[in-house]
Design a protein around this motif. Sequence first.
Motif, PDB file in Angstrom:
ATOM      1  N   PHE A  60       0.890  -1.155   0.000  1.00 35.94           N
ATOM      2  CA  PHE A  60       0.000   0.000   0.000  1.00 35.94           C
ATOM      3  C   PHE A  60       0.927   1.202   0.000  1.00 35.94           C
ATOM      4  CE2 PHE A  60      -1.443   3.293   2.999  1.00 35.94           C
ATOM      5  CZ  PHE A  60      -2.598   3.721   2.393  1.00 35.94           C
TER       6      PHE A  60
ATOM      7  N   VAL B 303      -6.096   2.091  -0.541  1.00 37.71           N
ATOM      8  CA  VAL B 303      -5.156   2.415  -1.610  1.00 37.71           C
ATOM      9  C   VAL B 303      -4.599   3.816  -1.376  1.00 37.71           C
ATOM     10  CG1 VAL B 303      -6.059   0.905  -3.410  1.00 37.71           C
ATOM     11  CG2 VAL B 303      -7.060   3.168  -3.065  1.00 37.71           C
ATOM     12  N   ARG B 378      -6.046  -2.251  -5.301  1.00 39.72           N
ATOM     13  CA  ARG B 378      -6.491  -2.992  -4.121  1.00 39.72           C
ATOM     14  C   ARG B 378      -6.006  -4.437  -4.172  1.00 39.72           C
ATOM     15  NH1 ARG B 378     -12.547  -0.507  -3.195  1.00 39.72           N
ATOM     16  NH2 ARG B 378     -11.821   1.365  -2.130  1.00 39.72           N
ATOM     17  N   SER B 381      -2.746  -4.405  -2.538  1.00 41.98           N
ATOM     18  CA  SER B 381      -2.625  -3.843  -1.189  1.00 41.98           C
ATOM     19  C   SER B 381      -2.688  -4.915  -0.113  1.00 41.98           C
ATOM     20  CB  SER B 381      -3.762  -2.835  -0.965  1.00 41.98           C
ATOM     21  OG  SER B 381      -3.769  -2.392   0.367  1.00 41.98           O
TER      22      SER B 381
END
Lengths: 282, 395
Positions: A60, B303, B378, B381
């Motif tokens: 992330f 995100v 995503r 992530s």
Amino acid sequence: MWEYSERVKDHFFNPRNVGSLEDANAVGEVGSLACGDALKLYLKIDPDTQKIVDARFQTFGCGSAVASSSALTEMIKGKTVEEALLITNQDIADYLGGLPKEKMHCSVMGKDALEAAIACYRGEPAPKELLDGELVCECFGVTDKEIREVARENKLTTIEEVTNYTKAGGGCGLCHDKIEKILDEIRAELRQSQAKAAAAPKVMTNIQKIARIQEVIDKEIRPSLQKDGGDLELIDLDGAKVKIVFRGLCSSCPSSSLTKAGIEAKLQELVHPELVVEEVTA
Amino acid sequence: MRVIYLDNNATTAVAPEVFEAIKPFLQERYGNPSSMHFFGGSVSREVTKARENLADLLGVTPGEIIFTSGGTESDSTAILSALSTLPDRKEIVTTRVEHPAVLNLCKHLARFKGYTVKWLSVDKEGMLDLDEVRNAISDRTAIVSIMWANNETGVIFPVEQIAEMAAEHGALMHTDGVQAVGKIPINLKNTAINFLALSGHKLHAAKGIGALYLRKGTRFQPFIIGGHQEHDRRAGTENVPGIVGLGKAAELAKQNLEEESSRVRSLRDRLQEGIMSQVQFARINGSLNDRLPNTLNIGFEFVEGESILLKLDELGICASSGSACTSGSLEPSHVLRAMGVPFTCVHGSIRFSLSRYNTQEEIDFVISQMSVIIGSLRAMSPFGQDKISSACIVQ
């Protein structure tokens, strides 16, 4: 807009080794949602060879965080655990053709995740957890030990650089004085160790000096003189004066003064910078 | 590659009509408006016309307009003037969500000049609590400085009402109108607002030109001192091309404001509904009721904003983010943090800001891409995997 290298863009738009690894036996996690970037690194290590046979990541973060993660997995695959641990954050940045200086912390995050994963594999606590230390930057949860480690490794000298590499000081800015103090201490340590290195020969005793001079003469100087039919004998050490006598062909050689200068340079380099060579008659 | 420009709160395209209006003043009509000869004097008349057009847009008289270099200079001029004309008052009232032009000036005044700044907070919709505002203003207040509309969320503040509160205590009222002018109707005539800052490049004029509205009768101390330009209120030879362009942009804004803002609003709403119906775990930042018609700020969970911007940029779509990584600092948007936007969302916030030049086709293209972009990020992530694995993209 950041100026990212083509390699960074490539690893961001086409990241290698994305995802989790079902049979990973080492997982390292660093960063958090609050910090704005986080990396979870999965490794599969062969217990017999200690080789990293597979590596995956989930990230992330910004473009350079994704690219650093992708690069890291490519760099460590096929390496042994020991070899992988030698990788520095600078190596990750170099692999990507460089990172904007404000983004160096992304490469540090990669290295931290790798260390955490390997510690996990070895059943040790994550290195970051060992860096208990004193919390310096409250915004990003960075301790003094962490700042010291990264600052030493990357030779950082300003608060801005520390922020670029560790994020410390990039929030409210209240910890800038503390970071400055740490940098002062690192600078003082560096000066001290440099001074120590320079002072090292001075602590030799006379007997140690003579022994060392004899050793250098025997090993480094006489063999080449003997090849030309000459020789040399150490007579005495008087303070910084090294008294020698030339033997054989050297004693009548017109270039013996050149030879003498060469010997002096050698002794200054290997024994003590203040030594001078004096030819005496025996 | 075609560019879809949805970053109009950062800057706008110079309108073709504005460009045409400016051109002669960069070429043959280079006279100095202060000169006595006809060559300069005719330029002076154009400056006067521009001043009238801008005054008309704001509902004020031309004498109340001072041309400056932009929003920041106007903000500094207003606040510093108020402090020097009310020397016995040592307090400033402002909000935590101001543009840096006001925010950092107030921090500076607090830190180095001994002023007390009352920082007003906002709620989770980005709105002010008017009771808190009322309580913060007192007879010690020199100036109340509150933006008309927020640049990040588009939230509109009731500055006319707050100006009344300031006036009750003899304090001056300044508003940073940079984002509001040209986007919503503004009529300063019957308000108690003393100063308003505006910037040309936010309303399709050029960069480097702005203006300060100075209410007639407000005591004033100039910020830039020198020649007699702008009736001794702002020294320096006039930026004639900039002024003429701003005048034209003001004329265009006035003519089309109503029609344009409703068209832009419907495009913005289309974008909002399109994204919100296709992407889960997204939230709109800022009040839905009191918001500029062109602004949409969405936080995408799990995100990070810079990644989203890079993917958009690859498609020629320009937007901006409140993410830490895009600002060059490490702190995410002070506006979103002041609103208490959760960390799961604050780094993944994207601002789309539209203009009269956007088309429905562009908006539909952006809608079609957003779910793909968010879905791909995503998938990468480490957060929210359990929640989004099945729910993220609705095809």
